[in-house]
Design an enzyme around this catalytic site. Sequence first.
Site, PDB file in Angstrom:
ATOM      1  N   HIS A   1      -3.987  -4.962  -0.098  1.00  0.00           N
ATOM      2  CA  HIS A   1      -3.541  -5.481   1.197  1.00  0.00           C
ATOM      3  C   HIS A   1      -3.582  -7.009   1.175  1.00  0.00           C
ATOM      4  O   HIS A   1      -4.647  -7.589   1.375  1.00  0.00           O
ATOM      5  CB  HIS A   1      -4.431  -4.940   2.322  1.00  0.00           C
ATOM      6  CG  HIS A   1      -4.179  -3.505   2.610  1.00  0.00           C
ATOM      7  ND1 HIS A   1      -3.218  -3.095   3.500  1.00  0.00           N
ATOM      8  CD2 HIS A   1      -4.716  -2.391   2.084  1.00  0.00           C
ATOM      9  CE1 HIS A   1      -3.185  -1.771   3.526  1.00  0.00           C
ATOM     10  NE2 HIS A   1      -4.094  -1.312   2.676  1.00  0.00           N
TER      11      HIS A   1
ATOM     12  N   GLU B   1      -2.660  -9.048   3.340  1.00  0.00           N
ATOM     13  CA  GLU B   1      -3.057  -9.576   4.653  1.00  0.00           C
ATOM     14  C   GLU B   1      -4.558  -9.515   4.862  1.00  0.00           C
ATOM     15  O   GLU B   1      -5.078 -10.069   5.831  1.00  0.00           O
ATOM     16  CB  GLU B   1      -2.306  -8.826   5.766  1.00  0.00           C
ATOM     17  CG  GLU B   1      -2.770  -7.396   6.054  1.00  0.00           C
ATOM     18  CD  GLU B   1      -2.219  -6.346   5.103  1.00  0.00           C
ATOM     19  OE1 GLU B   1      -1.726  -6.691   4.011  1.00  0.00           O
ATOM     20  OE2 GLU B   1      -2.297  -5.142   5.456  1.00  0.00           O
TER      21      GLU B   1
ATOM     22  N   CYS C   1       0.842  -1.207   0.000  1.00  0.00           N
ATOM     23  CA  CYS C   1       0.000   0.000   0.000  1.00  0.00           C
ATOM     24  C   CYS C   1       0.879   1.259   0.000  1.00  0.00           C
ATOM     25  O   CYS C   1       1.609   1.477  -0.955  1.00  0.00           O
ATOM     26  CB  CYS C   1      -0.983  -0.050   1.169  1.00  0.00           C
ATOM     27  SG  CYS C   1      -2.329   1.147   0.999  1.00  0.00           S
TER      28      CYS C   1
END
Lengths: 214, 250
Positions: free
Chosen positions: A195, A197, A93
């Site tokens: 992202h 994650e 990001c």
Amino acid sequence: MRNTWSCPVQKAFYDTKMIGIINYGAGNIFSLTAALNRLNIPYGMVNKVDELAGYDRIIIPGVGHAGAAMRKLAASGLAASIGQLTKPVLGICVGMQLLTAYSEEGDSPLLDIISLNTLHFDKRIAEKVPHMGWNKVFHENGCPIFDNIKKDAYFYFVHSYFIEYNATFTAASAQYGLKFSAAIQDRNFYGVQFHPEKSGEAGEQLLLNFSNLY
Amino acid sequence: MLAKRIIPCLDVKDGRTVKGVNFVDLRDAGDPVELAWQYSRQGADELVFLDITATHERRKTTAELVKAVARQLNIPFTIGGGINELADADVLLHAGADKISINSAAVRNPALINQLADAFGIQFVVVAVDTRHVDGKNFVHLNGGRLKTDIETEDWIKEAEDRGAGEILLTSMDHDGTKNGFDCVFLKKINDNLSIPLIASGGAGSKQHFVDVFQQSNVDAALAASVFHYGEILIPDLKDELRRHGIEVR
């Protein structure tokens, strides 16, 4: 009698690929470390320059304002060293945006490791800003962090600034009013705008791929 | 193209889900973490937790919930309930929350939206709005829809956007719990004038209601609770139905 250097513990230590997370105070990294824990990927924190050597790959996280993140990175003393690294580096990001030359956010010069610009969606597209939610990511150049990931897998994005599309450095593209870089790569430097994650199984596969590079 | 999002909402009190849950083989239907994990496996795009814990220990119990969820969940989630000041939100950010939602606190202190957006970025700030029709107009309501204010809903949403909300979660209290469908007309009116994402809430009773809300109002996401919790609608079936109608979903 066995030599001490061949004991299993030491072997495990030398075989382990360890990720160093640049810890410069730009946003929350709990979700990232939680994902690495779930995947059994070992990691540690990099707070200052001499700690970079302790890891064989580096993640630059980041949420929020790119200009502010760049100032924090500079204050940590790490900014000048990151560009010298020859081990795999992954920016996530805003961490990805830091790899580029410049951001319109705060009119900020950035690390300039990959010579691209970070631009604002506003006034360039008719769609809502931020670009928030799940979008298809099309990887293009056989970039190894996309191994075993579908050609049009969905990843989770939250951002108002984007990195321009570039035939050389764009490793994956996405479409939101315009075509932009969902991932970039130059040499050992990788960046993803989404992202991983927070991107379900595709995101976890990407983190695994990064942890297994080389 | 951005996919339309499907968001189950879980009410949590003292670390336990409040409403009964009646689907799949949960070992512990009251465990919000296990429920969240099941929803992510089914293909939920995001989750909202509404913490209605009322004790003075609430900040701690909410943070523990958020941490437990963030450890397990690989999709984004929002936590709402009891966030009155910057410090509340800061604890939740560092516990791993992707977004926080504020409702009454923002109406009582609109500057809170600016403070949160400045401190954490607009992507972190969801402003939840409960609305009800009264005499042909739409007014913001507080306390779960019981307390009417004199603020017109459209004005408030515009103000929230200007102050730095990253997303609006709009619940039509007239539709909530009826299972008669979303308030597509009003949602469209709001969505057409909004340049940040809008989540529709209130009234989901069937898969067709989700088709309707996306086709008629073009909102970015739709939220529901009981139809998911009781297994009346399974998320994979819902997504198949949306795809059949040409609506892009993950």
